[in-house]
Write a protein that holds these residues in place. Structure first.
Motif, mmCIF file in Angstrom:
data_model
loop_
_atom_site.group_PDB
_atom_site.id
_atom_site.type_symbol
_atom_site.label_atom_id
_atom_site.label_comp_id
_atom_site.label_asym_id
_atom_site.label_seq_id
_atom_site.Cartn_x
_atom_site.Cartn_y
_atom_site.Cartn_z
ATOM 1 N N GLY A 201 0.943 -1.213 0.031
ATOM 2 C CA GLY A 201 -0.105 -0.127 -0.084
ATOM 3 C C GLY A 201 0.824 1.217 0.074
ATOM 4 N N ALA A 202 0.477 2.204 0.583
ATOM 5 C CA ALA A 202 1.008 3.540 1.084
ATOM 6 C C ALA A 202 2.267 3.389 1.912
ATOM 7 N N LEU A 203 3.760 3.299 1.314
ATOM 8 C CA LEU A 203 4.719 2.909 1.968
ATOM 9 C C LEU A 203 5.297 4.352 2.452
ATOM 10 N N ARG A 204 5.308 4.519 3.753
ATOM 11 C CA ARG A 204 5.852 5.902 4.268
ATOM 12 C C ARG A 204 6.173 5.763 5.520
ATOM 13 N N CYS A 205 6.834 4.564 6.138
ATOM 14 C CA CYS A 205 7.120 4.534 7.413
ATOM 15 C C CYS A 205 8.753 4.166 7.281
ATOM 16 N N ALA A 206 9.596 4.936 7.648
ATOM 17 C CA ALA A 206 10.968 4.685 7.676
ATOM 18 C C ALA A 206 11.384 3.649 8.868
ATOM 19 N N LYS A 207 10.690 3.985 9.962
ATOM 20 C CA LYS A 207 10.956 2.969 10.732
ATOM 21 C C LYS A 207 10.485 1.610 10.649
ATOM 22 N N SER A 208 9.540 1.402 10.038
ATOM 23 C CA SER A 208 9.143 -0.071 9.557
ATOM 24 C C SER A 208 10.198 -0.716 8.522
ATOM 25 N N LEU A 209 10.441 0.136 7.614
ATOM 26 C CA LEU A 209 11.639 -0.470 6.847
ATOM 27 C C LEU A 209 12.725 -0.801 7.572
ATOM 28 N N ALA A 210 13.325 0.071 8.475
ATOM 29 C CA ALA A 210 14.479 -0.058 8.848
ATOM 30 C C ALA A 210 14.310 -1.289 9.826
ATOM 31 N N ALA A 211 13.176 -1.787 10.472
ATOM 32 C CA ALA A 211 12.963 -2.497 11.414
ATOM 33 C C ALA A 211 12.700 -4.120 10.831
ATOM 34 N N LEU A 212 12.161 -3.980 9.556
ATOM 35 C CA LEU A 212 11.861 -5.104 8.671
ATOM 36 C C LEU A 212 13.109 -5.769 8.212
ATOM 37 N N ASP A 213 13.953 -4.557 7.602
ATOM 38 C CA ASP A 213 15.277 -4.866 6.965
ATOM 39 C C ASP A 213 16.208 -5.764 7.979
ATOM 40 N N ALA A 214 16.204 -5.114 9.391
ATOM 41 C CA ALA A 214 16.818 -5.628 10.306
ATOM 42 C C ALA A 214 16.789 -7.137 10.523
ATOM 43 N N VAL A 215 15.409 -7.372 10.997
ATOM 44 C CA VAL A 215 15.121 -8.671 11.620
ATOM 45 C C VAL A 215 15.522 -9.650 10.302
ATOM 46 N N SER A 216 14.977 -9.253 8.971
ATOM 47 C CA SER A 216 15.146 -10.192 8.054
ATOM 48 C C SER A 216 16.710 -10.707 7.593
ATOM 49 N N ARG A 217 17.520 -9.590 7.982
ATOM 50 C CA ARG A 217 18.944 -9.936 7.807
ATOM 51 C C ARG A 217 19.410 -10.873 9.215
ATOM 52 N N THR A 218 18.940 -10.530 10.076
ATOM 53 C CA THR A 218 19.370 -11.413 11.297
ATOM 54 C C THR A 218 18.915 -12.802 11.175
ATOM 55 N N LEU A 219 17.609 -12.813 10.832
ATOM 56 C CA LEU A 219 17.064 -14.384 10.632
ATOM 57 C C LEU A 219 17.724 -15.096 9.195
ATOM 58 N N ALA A 220 18.348 -14.224 8.530
ATOM 59 C CA ALA A 220 19.088 -14.883 7.436
ATOM 60 C C ALA A 220 18.298 -15.910 6.582
ATOM 61 N N GLY A 221 17.283 -15.593 6.195
ATOM 62 C CA GLY A 221 16.357 -16.543 5.160
ATOM 63 C C GLY A 221 15.328 -17.114 5.938
ATOM 64 N N GLU A 222 15.113 -17.130 7.055
ATOM 65 C CA GLU A 222 13.745 -17.746 7.843
ATOM 66 C C GLU A 222 12.718 -16.911 7.603
ATOM 67 N N VAL A 223 13.035 -15.630 7.478
ATOM 68 C CA VAL A 223 11.846 -14.565 7.316
ATOM 69 C C VAL A 223 12.217 -13.729 5.907
ATOM 70 N N GLU A 224 11.203 -13.826 5.159
ATOM 71 C CA GLU A 224 11.376 -12.948 3.808
ATOM 72 C C GLU A 224 10.359 -11.794 3.885
ATOM 73 N N VAL A 225 10.866 -10.572 3.659
ATOM 74 C CA VAL A 225 9.807 -9.308 3.658
ATOM 75 C C VAL A 225 9.623 -8.857 2.182
ATOM 76 N N VAL A 226 8.305 -8.834 1.785
ATOM 77 C CA VAL A 226 8.300 -8.280 0.313
ATOM 78 C C VAL A 226 7.282 -6.767 0.465
ATOM 79 N N LEU A 227 7.672 -5.627 -0.230
ATOM 80 C CA LEU A 227 7.066 -4.599 -0.202
ATOM 81 C C LEU A 227 6.353 -4.389 -1.739
ATOM 82 N N ARG A 228 5.288 -3.851 -1.673
ATOM 83 C CA ARG A 228 4.584 -3.513 -2.707
ATOM 84 C C ARG A 228 3.557 -2.322 -2.721
ATOM 85 N N GLY A 229 3.642 -1.243 -3.534
ATOM 86 C CA GLY A 229 2.870 -0.467 -3.317
ATOM 87 C C GLY A 229 3.685 1.139 -4.043
#
Length: 385
Positions: A201-229
């Motif tokens: 949807g409307a992607l406008r939250c820098a905190k969310s992007l940073a948090a999702l990037d960090a956790v997906s890196r740490t879990l190294a493939g156990e979690v994948e995040v996809v953004l659309r919008g």
């Protein structure tokens, strides 16, 4: 048939087209006037009369204010394009100001309805500017017959204090006539790993992007995040740089509403329904489109404690509520999500009445019927409904 004149700040906004379709399906004759954003194409609306008042620019409040004042001053010129409507629906505060001037063109003014689906941060400022804006809104609300808003929290936290008129809740449900099929959580088809999280949807939250990037890196493939919008690039330091460099987070571009909803949500286990764009204010009170889209199509919502979104899913007994988006919290959340637990959550979402998330014809007829009664007009479709 009730005649509605719809005044909008952005003629090319897809949400405007959906509202026009809802009103038309409900039995109204609709005409429209409004502004067009500089980066948007000319409006393509299935209406006999569409009047473009001016071109405005995103994130340039002074320019939009001047355009509003100009349209208000020239209302007798462009207002002649319209015969008297039964109701004027004004989407957002600047259009309500224009509606006041427009209503005076006819000896018997039409009923005024204020549609407000977000509380802008400027309205919540505690300085002189904020107080002045709220005073203007209060004055414009006095002759207004009805308020349309999308979340009960907007009423309890803001409009009830503003002395607003009677309100009707028009939620951001999925409006998709002709698209009866819905998606299904991949966990229900045995697709358990990796856990996939969708932020759409409307992607406008820098905190969310940073948090999702960090956790997906740490879990190294156990979690994948996809953004659309559509990303609001001014809200991010480097949106494309971040998403392109991410190991397990990707941006997949825009999507078609409602055509793509079932497919994109069926590709994720969870929908990220958290937004810090206007932290503690609008973001805490709104019920976002992605909440309804995700739940309709089987995605498990993740919400932040203390928000209206969290209260919504808690009332339904679905989804996950977390206290914050610190990396430790997200690591604990996703590490605890066994395949069995994900399926359990998915089953609960899938068991919900789809009408809770999707707007049907009956709701459109009810809305138009309410507007008709304001104007003393018999709603044609009320009997058929």
């Amino acid at each position: 048939m009730i005649k509605i004149l719809y005044l909008v700040p952005n003629l090319s906004d897809p949400a405007v087209a959906r509202r026009v379709a809802m009103l038309t399906l409900g039995g109204a004759e609709v005409e429209i006037a409004g502004f067009r954003r500089s980066d948007a194409p000319a409006a393509d609306l299935p209406l006999d009369r569409v009047v473009e008042l001016d071109i405005t620019h995103d994130s340039r409040m002074l320019q939009r204010l001047l355009a509003t004042l100009k349209a208000r001053y020239r209302v007798r010129e462009w207002g002649r394009d319209f015969s008297r409507p039964d109701v004027i629906v004004a989407r957002n505060l600047e259009m309500l100001a224009i509606a006041h001037g427009l209503a005076q063109l006819w000896p018997t003014p039409p009923a005024l309805v204020y549609e407000c689906l977000d509380i802008h941060r400027m309205m919540l400022r505690q300085d002189g500017i904020g107080r002045a804006m709220r005073a203007v809104e209060q004055r414009l609300l006095q002759p207004t017959s009805l308020l349309l808003t999308s979340s009960p929290a907007f009423l309890t936290h803001y409009f009830d204090k503003q002395g607003a008129p009677p309100a009707t809740l028009v939620e951001n449900k999925v409006f998709a006539t002709g698209h009866d099929g819905v998606g299904r959580n991949p966990a229900l088809s045995g697709r358990d790993s990796p856990i996939r999280v969708g932020w759409f949807g409307a992607l406008r939250c820098a905190k969310s992007l940073a948090a999702l990037d960090a956790v997906s890196r740490t879990l190294a493939g156990e979690v994948e995040v996809v953004l659309r919008g559509r990303p609001a690039l001014v809200e991010f330091e480097d949106f494309y740089g971040t998403t392109n460099a991410a190991s397990h987070l990707s941006y997949a571009g825009t999507y078609r509403y409602p055509d793509d909803l079932a497919a994109i949500y069926s590709d994720v286990h969870f929908v990220w329904a958290i937004d810090f764009f206007e932290e503690g204010q609008n973001s805490s009170w709104l019920l976002p489109n992605r909440l309804y889209e995700g739940c309709l199509n089987g995605a498990i919502p993740i919400a932040l404690a203390g928000t209206e979104t969290a209260a919504f899913i808690e009332r339904l007994g679905i989804g996950v509520v977390i206290p914050d988006i610190a990396e430790k919290t997200l690591l604990e959340l996703f590490s605890s999500m066994t395949p069995e637990l994900v399926r359990e959550h998915a089953i609960k979402v899938g068991a919900q009445d789809k009408r809770r998330f999707r707007c049907d014809a009956a709701e459109c007829v009810a809305l138009v019927g309410q507007l008709a009664r304001l104007a003393g007009v018999k709603p044609e479709l009320e009997i058929a409904a």
